[in-house]
Design a protein around this motif. Sequence first.
Motif, short mmCIF file in Angstrom:
data_model
loop_
_atom_site.label_atom_id
_atom_site.label_comp_id
_atom_site.label_asym_id
_atom_site.label_seq_id
_atom_site.Cartn_x
_atom_site.Cartn_y
_atom_site.Cartn_z
N GLU A 243 0.83 -1.20 0.00
CA GLU A 243 0.00 0.00 0.00
C GLU A 243 0.87 1.25 0.00
O GLU A 243 2.06 1.19 0.33
N PRO A 244 0.32 2.41 -0.39
CA PRO A 244 1.10 3.65 -0.36
C PRO A 244 1.61 3.96 1.05
O PRO A 244 0.92 3.79 2.04
N GLY A 245 2.86 4.39 1.12
CA GLY A 245 3.52 4.64 2.40
C GLY A 245 4.45 3.52 2.81
O GLY A 245 5.37 3.75 3.60
N ARG A 246 4.21 2.32 2.30
CA ARG A 246 5.12 1.20 2.54
C ARG A 246 6.26 1.25 1.53
O ARG A 246 6.08 1.71 0.40
N VAL A 262 15.68 -0.28 -2.26
CA VAL A 262 14.52 -0.01 -1.41
C VAL A 262 14.25 1.49 -1.44
O VAL A 262 15.14 2.29 -1.10
N LEU A 263 13.03 1.87 -1.85
CA LEU A 263 12.66 3.28 -1.95
C LEU A 263 11.42 3.54 -1.12
O LEU A 263 10.50 2.71 -1.04
N ALA A 264 11.37 4.70 -0.51
CA ALA A 264 10.17 5.14 0.19
C ALA A 264 9.11 5.52 -0.83
O ALA A 264 9.41 5.97 -1.94
N THR A 265 7.86 5.33 -0.47
CA THR A 265 6.74 5.68 -1.34
C THR A 265 5.94 6.80 -0.70
O THR A 265 5.97 7.00 0.52
N LEU A 266 5.21 7.50 -1.54
CA LEU A 266 4.42 8.63 -1.07
C LEU A 266 3.22 8.13 -0.28
O LEU A 266 2.48 7.25 -0.74
N SER A 267 3.03 8.68 0.89
CA SER A 267 1.92 8.27 1.74
C SER A 267 0.62 8.84 1.24
O SER A 267 0.55 9.98 0.78
#
Length: 377
Positions: A243-246, A262-267
């Motif tokens: 899901e977004p944020g994961r 590994v990249l951060a995603t937009l919450s």
Amino acid sequence: MRCVIAGGNVKVLGRAVHSLSRIGDELYLEPTESGLSLRAVNSSRSAFASFLFAPLFFELYEPGIAGPDTEVFRCKVHMKSFLSVFRSLPSLEKSVGKCLILLKPRASRLVLQLHCKYGVTKTHNLAFQECERLQAVFDTQRCSSRLCAPARLLAEAVVHFPPTLAEVTLGTGPGGKISLRNYMEDEAEPSKTMVTELWLAEDEFQLVAVAPGSHITFCLKEFRGLLSFAEASNLPLTIHFDEPGRPVVFTLDDTVLEVHLVLATLSDLESDSQSTSTNGVSHLPVPSEDFADDLESYMAAIETSEGGSGGPPSPTFPQPADTDPEEEEEEEEEGGVPGTPPHKKFRSLFFGSVMTPGRPGPATTQEVLAEDSDGEC
């Protein structure tokens, strides 16, 4: 540590360094029995990359481990210094026949020797700094969506986006199609913003196992760097996301190479509000300074322990931790601000922080302990 890289593998190592240079300003080296690990992390802790070269990748590989009780020596060097050795990739393939990497802990020097044609040897002595282990914690098996495609397919798709584009949105559509679209903020006017969107058919992928209607937004710069390496190496790219944020995890697997990005995603605000009552993990409306413990149950974390094992990364996802309602209320009173938080926020992968343009202001609901006096003291 002593290793020798021969033939075309020298250029492969150079491509890996170029890809890591898009992540951070420092290169972490860790020689183990499982191979040589090269890692990088950006300053905001929202991007992490790891290249693990197996011993079969080298012509000679000696990690320098004397026994089971001997601690693995880890160090880091400036990325620009290491990158300068492999600056020109075409010349590496044409002129360099062998590369020697020698780690001298006592002299605090990392020696790289390029054995070129006509008996020419180029020696680079780089200063390094001893450091602790750098490892992101993640679990690709618990991701609900997975895509696998040839790197050339994704590289030809992202070439349509401008080089200055910061984020891209990956999502699913009707008929199992996969879409790539430039991210647009809510404040942007559609009539004044250029929108680029591509639709890829399901049969163009090697594997499609995604949840209907799922979508994630991540940074494009680091993704381009991995794509260039995967395309040149002719390796399929696997995307693991939730899901977004994961965090989203990109992997490349080969007999002599293992790559993780590994990249951060937009919450997403809607997903945050729904997950508050479904997954048992509290989401604060606005970040405070000491709320890392509340988010580390599902965010990727950084492991900096000197006593860590010397083997390859063993991704694990931490179990949800129980939160105390009283402590949660205190954190909201200290760092929370009532109102709607900014829509665009990237969660840090490693410390559970939320990257926002400004710092949270003082809470307006705090109790006034002493009022200002009108007269003199």
